[in-house]
Each structure stands twice: as C-alpha cells, then as structure tokens.
Design a protein around this motif. Structure first.
Motif, PDB file in Angstrom:
ATOM      1  N   MET A  16      43.261  39.477  35.902  1.00 36.01           N
ATOM      2  CA  MET A  16      42.147  39.714  36.811  1.00 36.01           C
ATOM      3  C   MET A  16      40.853  39.533  36.018  1.00 36.01           C
ATOM      4  O   MET A  16      40.668  40.141  34.969  1.00 36.01           O
ATOM      5  CB  MET A  16      42.199  41.144  37.380  1.00 36.01           C
ATOM      6  N   SER A  17      39.983  38.682  36.510  1.00 37.67           N
ATOM      7  CA  SER A  17      38.703  38.484  35.824  1.00 37.67           C
ATOM      8  C   SER A  17      37.626  38.075  36.828  1.00 37.67           C
ATOM      9  O   SER A  17      37.920  37.572  37.905  1.00 37.67           O
ATOM     10  CB  SER A  17      38.825  37.427  34.728  1.00 37.67           C
ATOM     11  N   VAL A  18      36.390  38.320  36.420  1.00 41.72           N
ATOM     12  CA  VAL A  18      35.224  37.926  37.206  1.00 41.72           C
ATOM     13  C   VAL A  18      34.316  37.133  36.274  1.00 41.72           C
ATOM     14  O   VAL A  18      34.066  37.545  35.138  1.00 41.72           O
ATOM     15  CB  VAL A  18      34.478  39.169  37.764  1.00 41.72           C
ATOM     16  N   ARG A  19      33.834  36.000  36.741  1.00 41.49           N
ATOM     17  CA  ARG A  19      32.935  35.160  35.938  1.00 41.49           C
ATOM     18  C   ARG A  19      31.736  35.977  35.485  1.00 41.49           C
ATOM     19  O   ARG A  19      31.211  36.800  36.237  1.00 41.49           O
ATOM     20  CB  ARG A  19      32.499  33.956  36.779  1.00 41.49           C
ATOM     21  N   LYS A  20      31.304  35.747  34.252  1.00 36.51           N
ATOM     22  CA  LYS A  20      30.253  36.577  33.644  1.00 36.51           C
ATOM     23  C   LYS A  20      28.995  36.696  34.488  1.00 36.51           C
ATOM     24  O   LYS A  20      28.418  37.765  34.593  1.00 36.51           O
ATOM     25  CB  LYS A  20      29.892  36.049  32.251  1.00 36.51           C
ATOM     26  N   ASP A  21      28.565  35.621  35.115  1.00 33.17           N
ATOM     27  CA  ASP A  21      27.311  35.705  35.877  1.00 33.17           C
ATOM     28  C   ASP A  21      27.475  36.437  37.207  1.00 33.17           C
ATOM     29  O   ASP A  21      26.493  36.649  37.920  1.00 33.17           O
ATOM     30  CB  ASP A  21      26.677  34.320  36.082  1.00 33.17           C
ATOM     31  N   TYR A  22      28.701  36.874  37.537  1.00 36.09           N
ATOM     32  CA  TYR A  22      28.927  37.667  38.746  1.00 36.09           C
ATOM     33  C   TYR A  22      29.346  39.103  38.436  1.00 36.09           C
ATOM     34  O   TYR A  22      29.651  39.869  39.339  1.00 36.09           O
ATOM     35  CB  TYR A  22      29.981  36.999  39.639  1.00 36.09           C
ATOM     36  N   ARG A  23      29.352  39.453  37.151  1.00 33.73           N
ATOM     37  CA  ARG A  23      29.736  40.814  36.772  1.00 33.73           C
ATOM     38  C   ARG A  23      28.622  41.796  37.112  1.00 33.73           C
ATOM     39  O   ARG A  23      27.459  41.433  37.200  1.00 33.73           O
ATOM     40  CB  ARG A  23      30.082  40.865  35.287  1.00 33.73           C
ATOM     41  N   GLY A  24      29.006  43.032  37.324  1.00 32.08           N
ATOM     42  CA  GLY A  24      28.034  44.067  37.657  1.00 32.08           C
ATOM     43  C   GLY A  24      27.726  44.162  39.138  1.00 32.08           C
ATOM     44  O   GLY A  24      26.854  44.933  39.541  1.00 32.08           O
ATOM     45  N   LEU A  25      28.431  43.394  39.945  1.00 34.14           N
ATOM     46  CA  LEU A  25      28.200  43.391  41.389  1.00 34.14           C
ATOM     47  C   LEU A  25      29.272  44.156  42.165  1.00 34.14           C
ATOM     48  O   LEU A  25      29.253  44.172  43.393  1.00 34.14           O
ATOM     49  CB  LEU A  25      28.132  41.939  41.906  1.00 34.14           C
ATOM     50  N   GLY A  26      30.211  44.752  41.452  1.00 35.47           N
ATOM     51  CA  GLY A  26      31.269  45.502  42.111  1.00 35.47           C
ATOM     52  C   GLY A  26      32.474  44.669  42.506  1.00 35.47           C
ATOM     53  O   GLY A  26      33.391  45.169  43.174  1.00 35.47           O
ATOM     54  N   ILE A  27      32.499  43.413  42.095  1.00 35.48           N
ATOM     55  CA  ILE A  27      33.594  42.521  42.472  1.00 35.48           C
ATOM     56  C   ILE A  27      34.907  42.970  41.841  1.00 35.48           C
ATOM     57  O   ILE A  27      35.942  43.047  42.524  1.00 35.48           O
ATOM     58  CB  ILE A  27      33.264  41.062  42.113  1.00 35.48           C
ATOM     59  N   ALA A  28      34.886  43.291  40.568  1.00 34.58           N
ATOM     60  CA  ALA A  28      36.113  43.714  39.882  1.00 34.58           C
ATOM     61  C   ALA A  28      36.640  45.019  40.464  1.00 34.58           C
ATOM     62  O   ALA A  28      37.856  45.186  40.646  1.00 34.58           O
ATOM     63  CB  ALA A  28      35.867  43.858  38.387  1.00 34.58           C
ATOM     64  N   THR A  29      35.749  45.930  40.798  1.00 34.27           N
ATOM     65  CA  THR A  29      36.176  47.186  41.424  1.00 34.27           C
ATOM     66  C   THR A  29      36.845  46.905  42.760  1.00 34.27           C
ATOM     67  O   THR A  29      37.906  47.459  43.073  1.00 34.27           O
ATOM     68  CB  THR A  29      34.975  48.132  41.599  1.00 34.27           C
ATOM     69  N   ALA A  30      36.240  46.031  43.558  1.00 36.61           N
ATOM     70  CA  ALA A  30      36.818  45.680  44.856  1.00 36.61           C
ATOM     71  C   ALA A  30      38.177  44.998  44.686  1.00 36.61           C
ATOM     72  O   ALA A  30      39.122  45.294  45.431  1.00 36.61           O
ATOM     73  CB  ALA A  30      35.866  44.779  45.636  1.00 36.61           C
ATOM     74  N   LEU A  31      38.302  44.107  43.708  1.00 37.50           N
ATOM     75  CA  LEU A  31      39.582  43.445  43.451  1.00 37.50           C
ATOM     76  C   LEU A  31      40.647  44.462  43.042  1.00 37.50           C
ATOM     77  O   LEU A  31      41.784  44.411  43.512  1.00 37.50           O
ATOM     78  CB  LEU A  31      39.428  42.390  42.350  1.00 37.50           C
ATOM     79  N   GLY A  32      40.271  45.371  42.160  1.00 40.25           N
ATOM     80  CA  GLY A  32      41.219  46.396  41.709  1.00 40.25           C
ATOM     81  C   GLY A  32      41.670  47.286  42.851  1.00 40.25           C
ATOM     82  O   GLY A  32      42.868  47.558  43.005  1.00 40.25           O
ATOM     83  N   ARG A  33      40.746  47.725  43.674  1.00 40.99           N
ATOM     84  CA  ARG A  33      41.109  48.570  44.819  1.00 40.99           C
ATOM     85  C   ARG A  33      41.985  47.814  45.813  1.00 40.99           C
ATOM     86  O   ARG A  33      42.905  48.373  46.394  1.00 40.99           O
ATOM     87  CB  ARG A  33      39.849  49.086  45.502  1.00 40.99           C
ATOM     88  N   THR A  34      41.692  46.532  45.994  1.00 39.71           N
ATOM     89  CA  THR A  34      42.502  45.707  46.896  1.00 39.71           C
ATOM     90  C   THR A  34      43.918  45.555  46.355  1.00 39.71           C
ATOM     91  O   THR A  34      44.893  45.634  47.116  1.00 39.71           O
ATOM     92  CB  THR A  34      41.838  44.332  47.110  1.00 39.71           C
ATOM     93  N   ALA A  35      44.051  45.354  45.052  1.00 39.69           N
ATOM     94  CA  ALA A  35      45.387  45.243  44.444  1.00 39.69           C
ATOM     95  C   ALA A  35      46.166  46.546  44.616  1.00 39.69           C
ATOM     96  O   ALA A  35      47.364  46.530  44.921  1.00 39.69           O
ATOM     97  CB  ALA A  35      45.265  44.879  42.967  1.00 39.69           C
ATOM     98  N   LEU A  36      45.492  47.677  44.440  1.00 43.96           N
ATOM     99  CA  LEU A  36      46.157  48.972  44.622  1.00 43.96           C
ATOM    100  C   LEU A  36      46.591  49.166  46.072  1.00 43.96           C
ATOM    101  O   LEU A  36      47.704  49.624  46.343  1.00 43.96           O
ATOM    102  CB  LEU A  36      45.244  50.112  44.175  1.00 43.96           C
TER     103      LEU A  36
END
Length: 88
Positions: free
Chosen positions: A6-26
């Motif tokens: 699971m990764s988010v491109r550096k210029d899109y980090r800090g926008l909550g995308i990784a948190t949303a992906l993690g919650r969706t996976a759970l």
C-alpha cells in the motif's frame, strides 16, 4: 488477509488517502469474515509504521530480513496485525 504494497505518491501524501485506504482494507476484510489483517514493513518506513499504529494495528513480531544483505545491514521487518474478531 495480508495487506501488501500500500502506498501513496509523495505529492499526494498528507491528504488522508492512506488512512482512507487502510480503513477500506479493514472494512473489506471485516465484511468477508477475515479474522485479522497482517502486513510487514521495514524499520525505516517511519510514516507507514505511524499510520498503521494510528489505524489500530499492533506490532506482532520483528525479524531481520533473511538475506545476506538483511543480516549485514540488520534490516529489520516489523509484522503488524489488526485483529478483527469481536469488532463490528
């Protein structure tokens, strides 16, 4: 369920995308009756480790990467686990 790469491109980090992906996976794992979600991360991935811990993953075990490089550089892998049993 094993969560891999699971990764988010550096210029899109800090926008909550990784948190949303993690919650969706759970949620995906929970809906399918999985007992847990597990993942591995390198000791150097501080931001990823902090994210997993904020999401509720717990450190499950540590081990040195089982290669010559891993042993030479003491490249430690952390396995995280999120237990789904008993969660709504």
């Amino acid at each position: 369920l094993a969560l891999k790469r699971m990764s988010v491109r550096k210029d899109y980090r800090g926008l909550g995308i990784a948190t949303a992906l993690g919650r969706t996976a759970l949620a995906f794992a929970r809906q399918r009756g999985c007992r847990a979600v597990v993942l591995n991360t390198l000791m150097l991935q501080h931001e990823a480790r902090a994210l997993y811990e904020r999401l509720g993953f717990r450190r499950h075990r540590f081990y040195v990467l089982p290669t010559a490089y891993g042993r030479l550089a003491n490249c430690t892998i952390t396995t995280y686990r999120y237990d789904l049993s008993g969660t709504p």
